[in-house]
Design a protein around this motif. Sequence first.
Motif, PDB file in Angstrom:
ATOM      1  N   ILE A  90       0.836  -1.205   0.000  1.00 15.13           N
ATOM      2  CA  ILE A  90       0.000   0.000   0.000  1.00 15.13           C
ATOM      3  C   ILE A  90       0.871   1.256   0.000  1.00 15.13           C
ATOM      4  O   ILE A  90       0.580   2.222  -0.701  1.00 15.13           O
ATOM      5  N   LYS A  91       1.957   1.231   0.742  1.00 19.57           N
ATOM      6  CA  LYS A  91       2.856   2.391   0.802  1.00 19.57           C
ATOM      7  C   LYS A  91       3.513   2.668  -0.554  1.00 19.57           C
ATOM      8  O   LYS A  91       3.888   3.801  -0.838  1.00 19.57           O
ATOM      9  N   LEU A  93       2.048   2.341  -3.466  1.00 20.09           N
ATOM     10  CA  LEU A  93       1.077   2.850  -4.440  1.00 20.09           C
ATOM     11  C   LEU A  93       1.207   4.372  -4.563  1.00 20.09           C
ATOM     12  O   LEU A  93       1.374   5.061  -3.557  1.00 20.09           O
ATOM     13  N   GLU A  95       0.396   8.240  -4.720  1.00 19.52           N
ATOM     14  CA  GLU A  95      -0.586   9.042  -3.981  1.00 19.52           C
ATOM     15  C   GLU A  95      -1.814   9.339  -4.832  1.00 19.52           C
ATOM     16  O   GLU A  95      -2.913   9.508  -4.313  1.00 19.52           O
ATOM     17  N   LYS A 101      -5.708   2.656  -3.316  1.00 18.63           N
ATOM     18  CA  LYS A 101      -5.127   2.655  -1.976  1.00 18.63           C
ATOM     19  C   LYS A 101      -6.210   2.379  -0.927  1.00 18.63           C
ATOM     20  O   LYS A 101      -6.030   1.562  -0.021  1.00 18.63           O
TER      21      LYS A 101
END
Length: 168
Positions: A90-91, A93, A95, A101
């Motif tokens: 997830i980190k 992905l 912004e 996300k």
Amino acid sequence: HQNSVDPEEQVMGIYWFDRPALDEISSLENWDDYLNVLYEGFYIPAEAFARHDLKPEDVLDSGYIDSFRPLYDEYLEITNDHLDAAVEYIKMLPETQFRLKASCMLPVLIGQRTVTLLREGNILDSKDKIKVTRDEIKSYAKKLLRALIIPGGVKRLLEKNKDAGSKD
């Protein structure tokens, strides 16, 4: 095990079974029992019980929770490791991919909370309902929206929500 479609009637627990040899399986209908076991509970090998001086039958008595807890915690740590891998994904992905996300984060948030509840509760006591409530899920949805708007909010929310009993 129960095959009810009503979640209130389903029984979650720990089940053990011998894995069948390939030549013992003659048709797909033989798989039904094994699939139900995997769906409703999880598999703990006999060797794992023996490593902790336990027998599979011991989990039928909720009084064995203190003896069973170290073995159970091993499996919760494996779950935490998988959740940590999801957090790292997830980190990574971008912004700008906030929908992606968010869709990845909600199951992780619920999973993290579930592990915390499982660590606190007595999984061997069928009367002890261990589940994330609808109100908690709604709260996570609101927190998730805020986290997506605030810079660094996603990372903070995932870290804050992480299982407190985790080895990290």
